[in-house]
Every structure is written in structure tokens, then in C-alpha cells.
Design an enzyme around this catalytic site. Structure first.
Site, PDB file in Angstrom:
ATOM      1  N   GLU A  40     -14.959   2.028   2.506  1.00 38.95           N
ATOM      2  CA  GLU A  40     -14.549   0.809   1.796  1.00 38.95           C
ATOM      3  C   GLU A  40     -13.061   0.909   1.478  1.00 38.95           C
ATOM      4  O   GLU A  40     -12.616   1.911   0.905  1.00 38.95           O
ATOM      5  CB  GLU A  40     -15.361   0.690   0.506  1.00 38.95           C
ATOM      6  CG  GLU A  40     -14.813  -0.260  -0.525  1.00 38.95           C
ATOM      7  CD  GLU A  40     -15.388  -0.023  -1.907  1.00 38.95           C
ATOM      8  OE1 GLU A  40     -14.743  -0.435  -2.893  1.00 38.95           O
ATOM      9  OE2 GLU A  40     -16.475   0.579  -2.025  1.00 38.95           O
ATOM     10  N   THR A  69     -13.306  -4.075  -4.403  1.00 44.58           N
ATOM     11  CA  THR A  69     -12.593  -4.787  -5.464  1.00 44.58           C
ATOM     12  C   THR A  69     -12.423  -6.261  -5.099  1.00 44.58           C
ATOM     13  O   THR A  69     -11.373  -6.856  -5.287  1.00 44.58           O
ATOM     14  CB  THR A  69     -11.234  -4.134  -5.781  1.00 44.58           C
ATOM     15  OG1 THR A  69     -11.334  -2.703  -5.689  1.00 44.58           O
ATOM     16  CG2 THR A  69     -10.788  -4.476  -7.200  1.00 44.58           C
ATOM     17  N   LYS A 128     -24.242  -1.806  -7.198  1.00 47.90           N
ATOM     18  CA  LYS A 128     -23.251  -0.790  -7.534  1.00 47.90           C
ATOM     19  C   LYS A 128     -23.206  -0.626  -9.054  1.00 47.90           C
ATOM     20  O   LYS A 128     -22.761  -1.526  -9.761  1.00 47.90           O
ATOM     21  CB  LYS A 128     -21.887  -1.228  -6.995  1.00 47.90           C
ATOM     22  CG  LYS A 128     -20.692  -0.452  -7.507  1.00 47.90           C
ATOM     23  CD  LYS A 128     -19.421  -1.075  -6.947  1.00 47.90           C
ATOM     24  CE  LYS A 128     -18.178  -0.592  -7.671  1.00 47.90           C
ATOM     25  NZ  LYS A 128     -16.955  -1.211  -7.105  1.00 47.90           N
TER      26      LYS A 128
END
Length: 213
Positions: A40, A69, A128
Site C-alpha cells: 500500500e 490514506t 482496518k
């Protein structure tokens, strides 16, 4: 992309965030060379979209490559255009809805049971737990798995090697690891040291896979 299947298979997501775009791209490629399948690139890093585009060009169309993000719809669209094929968010936002509309699976940031139910309603493939260390660490994951025993949780935030082992032992689908794995490599630091850390975390994830067989 089958994000949930990939998380359960590989059990490790490397999170790359750097102030040097060239070093960040090199870091992504080094991690891939070492066998880390899920990477990521955080949009909070310098020129992150260029890093994602460069990584996609280098890795080819079939390698999993995430954008992290992702805070809103514009982030999701830009990440998709750059070549990301999965999205990671720190929280719940319209970025999840747009990502789903674009055909991108989502690892959605949650902390509370209310967040978890909201993320599922939005269509998140996995959850998450962020920031995991501050939320309570492995004991918090254990508590969440009481009411949600079958959901795919991915703790992120403060996940070092010891914590990674414990989260996986507690039933996490995978762990997301940033600075304990990447270190300063994405800022121009040693790629050789990165390779050593990558092998350590791969051993942790791989050892847990062997225990489950």
C-alpha cells in the site's frame, strides 16, 4: 481483485509512506522483489500518485497495489487513475462509496463496533483496526472478535514484529505494517536493511500460515 482472499493468503500488508518519491518507488519494488505481495502506498507521502503510477508500470497489471490514506472521493478517483487496484482508508468516508463504484475493493478504517457495522454497510471487504496500538493492541482485537468472530480484521498502527505475531495468533486476517518494516527506506535509507526486515515479517506471516494447516 480478490482483496479478502489475498489478505487471508498473505497475511501482511506493507505500508509505504515517504518524503522521497524516488526512494519510495524503489522501496515498493524492493518489497515486491522480497516476496511481499500486498503493498500500500500512502497518499500522505510525497508525490504518492506518481509512486503508484511508477510502481504499476514496473510491476505490471496483475500485481496487487493499494492506495492508502484515502480520505475522500477525490482521493479514491485519483488513486484509481494512478493504477491502484485496492483502497485503504483510515476512517469512513465517501471515498469508500466511490471506490466501490469504480470496482476497487476497500480495506476500511474502523475503531468501534459502530464503525464496523457502518463499514460493512458501505461494502468494505475487510476492516482496518486503526490505530490498533492506541485502541488496545491485541487485547482489543480479541474483544472485537467476541461479537464479530468471523469478520476479517487487519490491525494497523504500531505493529512491530512481536505485535504482528500476537495479532495473527488472535485471528487477524492480516496485519498492516509501516515503519517497523519500511523504516527510513522510503526516505532514502538502506534498501539492504529493508530486505532484512521484509524477510523477518514474511517469516512471521508464513509461520502462522503453516500453523493453520
Amino acid at each position: 481483485m480478490d482483496l479478502l482472499g489475498a489478505l487471508r493468503t498473505h497475511r501482511l500488508v506493507a505500508i509505504v509512506r515517504g518524503d522521497d518519491a524516488e526512494a519510495a518507488l524503489t522501496t515498493v519494488l524492493t518489497l515486491a522483489e522480497e516476496g511481499i505481495a500486498l503493498i500500500e502506498v500512502s497518499l500522505s507521502g510525497r508525490d504518492a500518485l506518481k509512486v503508484i503510477a511508477g510502481a504499476r508500470a514496473a510491476l505490471g497489471p496483475d500485481a496487487p497495489l493499494g492506495a492508502g490514506t484515502v480520505l475522500n472521493a477525490d482521493d479514491a478517483r485519483a488513486a484509481h487513475e494512478a493504477g491502484a487496484d485496492f483502497i485503504v482508508t483510515p476512517a469512513l468516508s465517501d471515498g469508500i462509496t466511490v471506490a466501490k463504484d469504480l470496482g476497487l475493493p476497500v480495506l476500511a478504517g474502523v475503531m468501534t463496533p459502530t464503525d464496523i457495522l457502518a463499514a460493512l454497510r458501505l461494502g468494505a471487504e475487510a476492516l482496518k483496526i486503526f490505530p490498533a496500538e492506541q485502541a488496545g493492541g491485541p487485547s482489543y482485537l480479541r474483544a472485537l472478535r467476541g461479537p464479530f468472530p468471523d469478520l476479517p480484521f487487519v490491525p494497523v498502527g504500531g505493529v512491530d514484529a512481536s505485535a504482528a505475531r500476537e495479532y495473527l495468533a488472535q485471528g487477524a486476517a492480516a496485519v498492516g505494517v509501516g515503519s517497523p518494516l519500511v523504516g527510513d527506506a522510503a526516505d532514502g535509507g538502506s534498501q539492504d536493511a529493508l530486505r532484512t526486515r521484509a524477510r523477518e515479517f514474511l517469516d512471521i506471516a508464513g509461520a502462522r500460515q503453516e500453523e493453520r494447516r
